[in-house]
Design a protein around this motif. Structure first.
Motif, PDB file in Angstrom:
ATOM      1  N   ARG A 113       0.806  -1.212   0.000  1.00 21.07           N
ATOM      2  CA  ARG A 113       0.000   0.000   0.000  1.00 21.07           C
ATOM      3  C   ARG A 113       0.845   1.270   0.000  1.00 21.07           C
ATOM      4  N   ASP A 114       1.958   1.263   0.718  1.00 25.09           N
ATOM      5  CA  ASP A 114       2.790   2.468   0.817  1.00 25.09           C
ATOM      6  C   ASP A 114       3.857   2.543  -0.260  1.00 25.09           C
ATOM      7  N   GLU A 115       3.790   1.655  -1.261  1.00 28.28           N
ATOM      8  CA  GLU A 115       4.799   1.634  -2.317  1.00 28.28           C
ATOM      9  C   GLU A 115       4.282   2.125  -3.668  1.00 28.28           C
ATOM     10  N   TRP A 116       2.995   2.435  -3.770  1.00 29.99           N
ATOM     11  CA  TRP A 116       2.452   2.855  -5.067  1.00 29.99           C
ATOM     12  C   TRP A 116       3.105   4.144  -5.562  1.00 29.99           C
ATOM     13  N   ARG A 131       6.034   4.862  -5.808  1.00 28.64           N
ATOM     14  CA  ARG A 131       7.199   4.562  -6.652  1.00 28.64           C
ATOM     15  C   ARG A 131       6.797   4.386  -8.117  1.00 28.64           C
ATOM     16  N   TRP A 132       5.493   4.194  -8.363  1.00 31.89           N
ATOM     17  CA  TRP A 132       5.009   4.004  -9.734  1.00 31.89           C
ATOM     18  C   TRP A 132       4.279   5.238 -10.260  1.00 31.89           C
ATOM     19  N   GLY A 133       4.234   6.286  -9.481  1.00 30.75           N
ATOM     20  CA  GLY A 133       3.577   7.520  -9.888  1.00 30.75           C
ATOM     21  C   GLY A 133       2.893   8.155  -8.695  1.00 30.75           C
ATOM     22  N   SER A 134       2.667   9.444  -8.774  1.00 31.93           N
ATOM     23  CA  SER A 134       2.059  10.176  -7.671  1.00 31.93           C
ATOM     24  C   SER A 134       0.657   9.653  -7.371  1.00 31.93           C
ATOM     25  N   THR A 135       0.391   9.437  -6.084  1.00 30.32           N
ATOM     26  CA  THR A 135      -0.943   9.018  -5.659  1.00 30.32           C
ATOM     27  C   THR A 135      -1.787  10.219  -5.218  1.00 30.32           C
ATOM     28  N   ALA A 136      -1.359  11.422  -5.577  1.00 27.48           N
ATOM     29  CA  ALA A 136      -2.095  12.628  -5.196  1.00 27.48           C
ATOM     30  C   ALA A 136      -3.550  12.531  -5.641  1.00 27.48           C
ATOM     31  N   GLY A 137      -4.449  12.835  -4.726  1.00 24.62           N
ATOM     32  CA  GLY A 137      -5.871  12.841  -5.030  1.00 24.62           C
ATOM     33  C   GLY A 137      -6.575  11.515  -4.825  1.00 24.62           C
ATOM     34  N   VAL A 138      -5.825  10.429  -4.664  1.00 24.73           N
ATOM     35  CA  VAL A 138      -6.437   9.117  -4.468  1.00 24.73           C
ATOM     36  C   VAL A 138      -6.830   8.976  -2.995  1.00 24.73           C
ATOM     37  N   SER A 139      -8.086   8.689  -2.736  1.00 27.81           N
ATOM     38  CA  SER A 139      -8.555   8.566  -1.355  1.00 27.81           C
ATOM     39  C   SER A 139      -7.965   7.320  -0.700  1.00 27.81           C
ATOM     40  N   ALA A 192      -9.585   5.016   0.803  1.00 30.60           N
ATOM     41  CA  ALA A 192     -10.409   3.865   0.430  1.00 30.60           C
ATOM     42  C   ALA A 192     -10.044   3.349  -0.964  1.00 30.60           C
ATOM     43  N   ALA A 193      -9.835   4.275  -1.894  1.00 30.55           N
ATOM     44  CA  ALA A 193      -9.465   3.867  -3.259  1.00 30.55           C
ATOM     45  C   ALA A 193      -8.089   3.218  -3.275  1.00 30.55           C
ATOM     46  N   LEU A 194      -7.161   3.737  -2.467  1.00 34.32           N
ATOM     47  CA  LEU A 194      -5.825   3.153  -2.403  1.00 34.32           C
ATOM     48  C   LEU A 194      -5.881   1.763  -1.776  1.00 34.32           C
ATOM     49  N   ASP A 195      -6.729   1.602  -0.781  1.00 36.28           N
ATOM     50  CA  ASP A 195      -6.911   0.277  -0.181  1.00 36.28           C
ATOM     51  C   ASP A 195      -7.422  -0.716  -1.218  1.00 36.28           C
ATOM     52  N   ARG A 196      -8.389  -0.283  -2.013  1.00 31.88           N
ATOM     53  CA  ARG A 196      -8.968  -1.172  -3.027  1.00 31.88           C
ATOM     54  C   ARG A 196      -7.955  -1.469  -4.129  1.00 31.88           C
ATOM     55  N   LEU A 214      -6.761  -5.353  -4.900  1.00 27.92           N
ATOM     56  CA  LEU A 214      -7.048  -5.989  -6.192  1.00 27.92           C
ATOM     57  C   LEU A 214      -5.825  -6.069  -7.104  1.00 27.92           C
ATOM     58  N   ALA A 215      -4.689  -5.555  -6.645  1.00 24.89           N
ATOM     59  CA  ALA A 215      -3.483  -5.584  -7.476  1.00 24.89           C
ATOM     60  C   ALA A 215      -3.049  -7.016  -7.738  1.00 24.89           C
ATOM     61  N   ALA A 216      -2.500  -7.237  -8.926  1.00 28.49           N
ATOM     62  CA  ALA A 216      -2.064  -8.579  -9.329  1.00 28.49           C
ATOM     63  C   ALA A 216      -0.607  -8.539  -9.778  1.00 28.49           C
TER      64      ALA A 216
END
Length: 503
Positions: free
Chosen positions: A142-145, A147-155, A157-161, A165-167
């Protein structure tokens, strides 16, 4: 009716498009979020080997199913690779390709080249060289996304989902080169840039002005651009805004890039706002010296340009009017003004740019017209990251460090996690080194945040920081803003640097 075929980036499946797809459908469009084999839960792999060609086939199948209708392909991040591969084989069936916060893949280059994290990219490249092209890349925690691009604006709850669901991503999809015949070039494109991930239309325009061949080809009436003020996952952070932009893109709307040579000169080639003596240059390798008519060795001001600047840009930075103007201004005040070229052509080039700057400084210090014990370094824009080494361990001869509208931390999409090029951390080791910082009041929020972090760190550690504000100044204010607002700041900054060199 417009048919949108949407392809997600690494580790993600068709589920990420759910909210955006609903809004597009409500507007009367047909939407197909492509489940990619071996990644999306709805498309398990029939064999152990899944590669880029597998995903290209997935997209081609979606295009063929929509045959006869206007089809817009949308590729997010990695997803642009299978999108382009499919569009190249079905160009007559594709009305437009939308690049959603992603680069421009080239024929023969694997998607690995666009992995933001440079350390991971190098690791995977070594695996490829050893022939280890099978297997999978584990999805981020969850805290590594980030590294793949800014998570700015992602809630949250959305980050949890997203995380739940990541594969795993099949390595073959990243390591197999993209093969293009060139037919996709005829398909109109739209770039949707997420500014909080570090890219804007103005930045792209600047690269066009520099002569970047990949981008100059997009300065046409059929190619358009939009911006979204969010991070790398707009389908999660602003699905309504993304849907609106996609509908407008399908209609051919959007901003156009200005072709090279059209209209007024680009910002980097406009005149310096101060009147300075027309002093000739003395060229030595990748360094130009502007030497005053004065007795004895003189202190030097070494001007380090920003970037990245495309390798083929002409003229090269040391001949840009702004840098030449600064050098001649220094010479008019009795200093040796120095411009140089370094090889910061890509965000992966900071190591070799550092080596180039170090070599230039040593060349300057060995010149008999230069006082080797009195040198100032002045950095601009993306060159700001290069200040880190000099702040960490300032040599005795470095009497001052200056920076104009600098970038003082890697931007989110630069993939420099863990790198040493972090001036806000380095300033704690600067000791008594004077730092003169020209701050643009109208800087982009992403760059301004790096400057404020540096200023805060400098104040916390008691660094000798002098701030010179240009309240209405933009990034590159010397040639973008009214001269009467920039001239006092330029004079003030140069006087401060000269004072530190001569005291």
């Amino acid at each position: 009716m417009t048919v949108f075929i949407m392809v997600a980036g690494v580790f993600t499946g068709a589920h990420v498009w759910q909210e955006t797809a609903a809004r597009l459908a409500a507007a009367g469009s047909e939407v197909h979020a492509v489940p990619l084999t071996g990644v999306d839960p709805g498309r398990p792999a029939a064999s152990a080997r899944v590669d880029l060609e597998t995903h290209i086939a997935d997209v081609i199948a979606a295009i063929d199913a929509a045959s006869g209708r206007e089809t817009v392909l949308v590729g997010h991040g990695y997803g642009i690779h299978p999108v382009l591969g499919a569009a190249d084989r079905r160009p007559q069936r594709v009305a437009r390709v939308v690049y959603l916060d992603c680069g421009m893949p080239q024929n023969g280059v694997p998607a690995l080249a666009t992995v933001p994290d440079q350390a991971l990219r190098a690791q995977l490249a070594e695996q490829a060289q050893r022939g280890e092209c099978e297997g999978v890349l584990a999805p981020p925690a969850r805290d590594e996304w980030q590294r793949w691009g800014s998570t700015a604006g992602v809630s949250d709850a959305a980050l949890d989902r997203l995380t739940a669901l990541a594969a795993p991503q099949p390595l073959g999809t990243l390591l197999q080169p993209l093969r293009l015949t060139g037919r996709v070039v005829a398909v109109p494109t739209t770039g949707v840039l997420c500014t909080r991930n570090g890219v804007s239309i103005d930045l792209v325009q600047r690269l066009v002005d520099f002569g970047d061949p990949m981008l100059t080809a997009l300065a046409t009436p059929q190619d358009t651009f939009f911006e979204l003020s969010t991070g790398h996952w707009p389908m999660l952070s602003c699905p309504a805004g993304l849907a609106d932009v996609l509908l407008r893109a399908a209609a051919g709307e959007g901003r156009h890039l200005r072709p090279v040579g059209a209209g007024a000169p680009p910002a980097h080639l406009r005149p310096f706002p101060l009147e300075v003596p027309e002093l000739p240059r003395d060229r030595k390798g990748h360094v130009d010296l502007y030497v005053p008519d004065a007795e004895g060795p003189r202190p030097a001001v070494v001007l380090v340009h920003g970037g990245p600047v495309p390798a083929g840009a002409r003229p090269t930075p040391r001949d840009w009017p702004t840098l030449v103007g600064y050098a001649r201004l220094a010479a008019a005040m009795g200093m040796v003004g120095v411009t140089l070229d370094h090889r910061l052509h890509d965000v992966a080039d900071y190591e070799r740019a550092t080596a180039d700057v170090t070599a230039a400084v040593e060349l300057v210090r060995t010149d008999p017209r230069v006082d080797a014990d009195r040198v100032a370094l002045w950095f601009f824009s993306g060159g700001g990251l290069l200040t880190a080494d000099w702040l960490t361990k300032p040599p005795a001869w470095l009497r001052c460090l200056a920076a104009s509208y600098p970038i003082l931390a890697p931007l989110p999409n630069w993939g420099l996690t863990g790198s040493r090029f972090r001036p806000a951390r380095a300033v704690a080791h600067a000791g008594t080194l004077p730092v003169v910082l020209l701050r643009a009041g109208r800087e982009t929020p992403e760059i301004a945040a790096t400057v404020e972090a540096f200023v805060t760190a400098a104040k916390d550690c008691g660094a000798h920081l002098e701030l010179i504000d240009v309240p209405n100044g933009h990034h590159g204010f010397e040639t973008l803003d009214a001269p009467e607002e920039t001239r006092p700041a330029l004079r003030h900054a140069m006087r401060s640097v000269v004072t530190h060199l001569t005291s």
